[in-house]
Enzyme design. Sequence first.
Site, PDB file in Angstrom:
ATOM      1  N   GLU A 121       0.856  -1.181   0.000  1.00 21.04           N
ATOM      2  CA  GLU A 121       0.000   0.000   0.000  1.00 21.04           C
ATOM      3  C   GLU A 121       0.901   1.243   0.000  1.00 21.04           C
ATOM      4  OE1 GLU A 121      -2.484   0.965   3.420  1.00 21.04           O
ATOM      5  OE2 GLU A 121      -4.043   1.697   2.094  1.00 21.04           O
ATOM      6  N   GLY A 253       3.001   2.276  10.956  1.00 22.03           N
ATOM      7  CA  GLY A 253       2.834   1.566  12.218  1.00 22.03           C
ATOM      8  C   GLY A 253       2.557   0.092  11.975  1.00 22.03           C
ATOM      9  N   ALA A 254       1.638  -0.170  11.042  1.00 24.13           N
ATOM     10  CA  ALA A 254       1.250  -1.534  10.723  1.00 24.13           C
ATOM     11  C   ALA A 254       0.486  -1.501   9.403  1.00 24.13           C
ATOM     12  CB  ALA A 254       0.368  -2.110  11.825  1.00 24.13           C
ATOM     13  N   HIS A 289      -7.089  -2.234  15.240  1.00 24.52           N
ATOM     14  CA  HIS A 289      -7.257  -1.408  14.037  1.00 24.52           C
ATOM     15  C   HIS A 289      -7.036  -2.248  12.779  1.00 24.52           C
ATOM     16  CE1 HIS A 289      -6.535   2.456  11.698  1.00 24.52           C
ATOM     17  NE2 HIS A 289      -5.960   1.564  10.908  1.00 24.52           N
ATOM     18  N   GLU A 290      -5.913  -2.947  12.739  1.00 30.69           N
ATOM     19  CA  GLU A 290      -5.594  -3.727  11.534  1.00 30.69           C
ATOM     20  C   GLU A 290      -6.611  -4.841  11.326  1.00 30.69           C
ATOM     21  OE1 GLU A 290      -3.536  -2.335   9.671  1.00 30.69           O
ATOM     22  OE2 GLU A 290      -2.769  -0.975  11.217  1.00 30.69           O
TER      23      GLU A 290
HETATM   24 ZN   LIG Z   1      -5.507   1.549   8.877  1.00 28.25          ZN
END
Ligand SMILES: [Zn+2]
Length: 844
Positions: A121, A253-254, A289-290
């Site tokens: 991404e 972050g991830a 979140h992920e």
């Molecule tokens: Zn996200």
Amino acid sequence: MAKSTHFYELFQPEHYNVYLDINRATKQITGTSTITGDAKATQIAIHQKYMTINSVKADGQAVPFTFDDQSEGIHIDLGKTGKATVAIDFTAPLTDSMMGIYPSYYELNGEKKQIIGTQFETTAARQAFPCVDEPEAKATFDLAIKFDEHEGETIISNMPEVKTENGVHYFDTTVRMSSYLIAFAFGEMQSKLTTTKSGVQVGVFATKAHQAKELDFALDIAKRSIEFYEDFYQTPYPLPHSWQMALPDFSAGAMENWGLVTYREAYLLIDPDNTAFDLKLRVATVVAHELAHQWFGDLVTMKWWDDLWLNESFANMMEYVAIDAIEPTWGAWDAFQSGDVPMALQRDATDGVQSVHVQVEDPAEIDALFDSAIVYAKGARMLVMVRALIGDDALRSGLKAYFAAHKYGNARGADLWAALGQASGLDVGAIMNSWLEQPGYPVVTAKVVDGRLTIAQQQFFVGDGQDAGRQWQIPLNSNYDAVPTLLKDHSLDLGDYQSLRQTSGEPFRLNVGNNSHFIVQYDDQLLQDILANVNALDEISQLQLLQDLRLLAEGRRISYATVVPLLTRFADSKYTVVTSALYTVAGNLRKFVTPDSAEEKQIKAYYDQLSAQQVARLGWTPRATDSIDDELSRPTVLSATLFAHNSVAVAAAHEQFTAHQAELASLPAATRPLILANEVKNYGSAELFDTLLAAYRQSTDASYKADLSAALTSTTDAALIAKLIAAFEDADTVKPQDLRAWFRGVLANSKGEQAAWDWIRNDWQWLEDTVGGDMEFTTYITVISRVFRTAERLAEFKAFFEPKINTPGLTREINMDTKVIETRVNLIKDEQAAVNAAIAQVVK
Ligand SMILES: [Zn+2]
């Protein structure tokens, strides 16, 4: 070809067979991408970047192709439309940019090792294999991967491996998905696995440089988050497994790759025996979140990047919803209120900010959309506002319908509003469009005029702003029954104030719960009424009061000097959100004093006064009786007393350091950064510096490393600062992923500011070459704008960045940050004397 043509309009992939042969020794990738799809034109285009294309065949026959570097693709002459199988033979470099397929570096028992991972991404899948690299171009993928493999290595991907033949690892066919969500990783790994109630395999993976126990916390949170979402969304997790992989080098972050989420080590691995509570909560919310994305983003994906907010705003809200549900005592929403909310309110008040929904085409502009304050924090707050309006039942049934209608496909914002509108019976789209399509937010003024209580909305700015007459549909959430749910007009007369006040029996308030994205300016009568009853307010309302007053002062609607004397009454709060809001305001007063001046001494005395009771109450050592609020407040108040240079506190921190000297990592994690920095600042020496730097190089504990870097960058010794700057470009010491924190540390240190500023200007090209392709790049400029406070620095900032203003992806950031510094310089010039006089008044 016009840049705005999406390749998906020309060719619609259905299935990929991707074969990759990755050689770490030669840093070369060779492979074939075979794409079956539907050609809508005789000339199609496929994305690639930095590749050598050896041949292109369509249905087995060689066909002509040309490179188009500007749109990062190749044009292929198919000579026909309709179903076609296009096979592309390519070679590509294995780069060190933390994008595409890239190596992460680490050491195990003194031996240098690497692990290969991916980050696609937004537009880096095209660096790994030729593809139609657009979110709408969903297809199924068969991955086959070979690498220069040795004994003891593992490879993982989105789907389970089905077989290995002649050193080639074959993975099961994926579900229909976007190219940016493909992922794999290989190298020597350790893992821990578990299974959800519904039978999904959950795993955490890391290098063997970590202790096994560091994987446990995230594994538990991941399992329970998936179980929570399956229930909340009423939609099953769509894949057989959910792997979480910690990579030693990771830019963001991830990343929510479907079935194989990748993380920065700091956001996945936790030492269960010594980690600060706020970091635990942080890891929990990042994992949640992920995993929220596995549905919202992965199962249903935005049609194009302009709707990125659909992914990020939603996941950012759900991380708090999920953690609050699975661990109700952790105060997840407190973290939202004292982290995301002020971040959104601050940035969204600068004229020139983007709206949550923005048109984008260029890849660099797409990367610049990942603005944590807007697409994440403001977007999340918009959805929190929707959730408060429609309630959880309507939210859940709306989401269930949304997933059912769009799964394995794509959607736009309007599709979500339609689903939530259907479920709630409210015109959610009409309300939300005023928030989504317009930048900024309103200040609602509440006044008593001729005995009548009136409210009015107007866009709020920090710094110069052009009032474009924007209006919002504002959920008002008042404690007075006479106030309507929404303010749709510019202003409203609510009736006779005295009788309203009498009926309700309490001070008039708006935005109770602080869930709507606006601030309130009460007139003096209304504000004094609230302040007189401030102890009756819950902690979020107290935080809100401090937050709004700070913003009103930043926006020059009130004077900072009037805020100074109010702080005392919040100083002894047992609520961490109040304490943290208080010291955010106090921290903002520090810009009005020059380092090493008499005024600085005076503000230090004020800090000493504000923190004295709390320091006495909480002390230096964690106690078994600590509440979570105590645990979180302790470092805040100790940091205040150390800033005050309270001699008892400085000595106490030194004592802690001495007691743990043999094993500094064993200092209590919550206060460790303070103790280390105190030592460097007040008892520092070249020997201590070298010891801490060596510990930094050796440690694999990300939270300890962050503490060490914060301590090292606080040195006041010019020679040691030069040493720090020299380490910036030495990747064996400072990994590129951690460089921004080092740079920020030195720049924010008044003794290091000049050196750090010189470094970034002299070595800008190096920085651009090293992290320029990365979505975090612009934040180096943001960091500078948070520090600079003088007219000289403003002039230097402009001289350096204005010539770069047309660089794709940098334009908005440079414009906004110039304004941020300018606004601060003017504020200091105009209010410095009054603020310092106000502080002198309150210091006893
Ligand atoms: Zn996200």
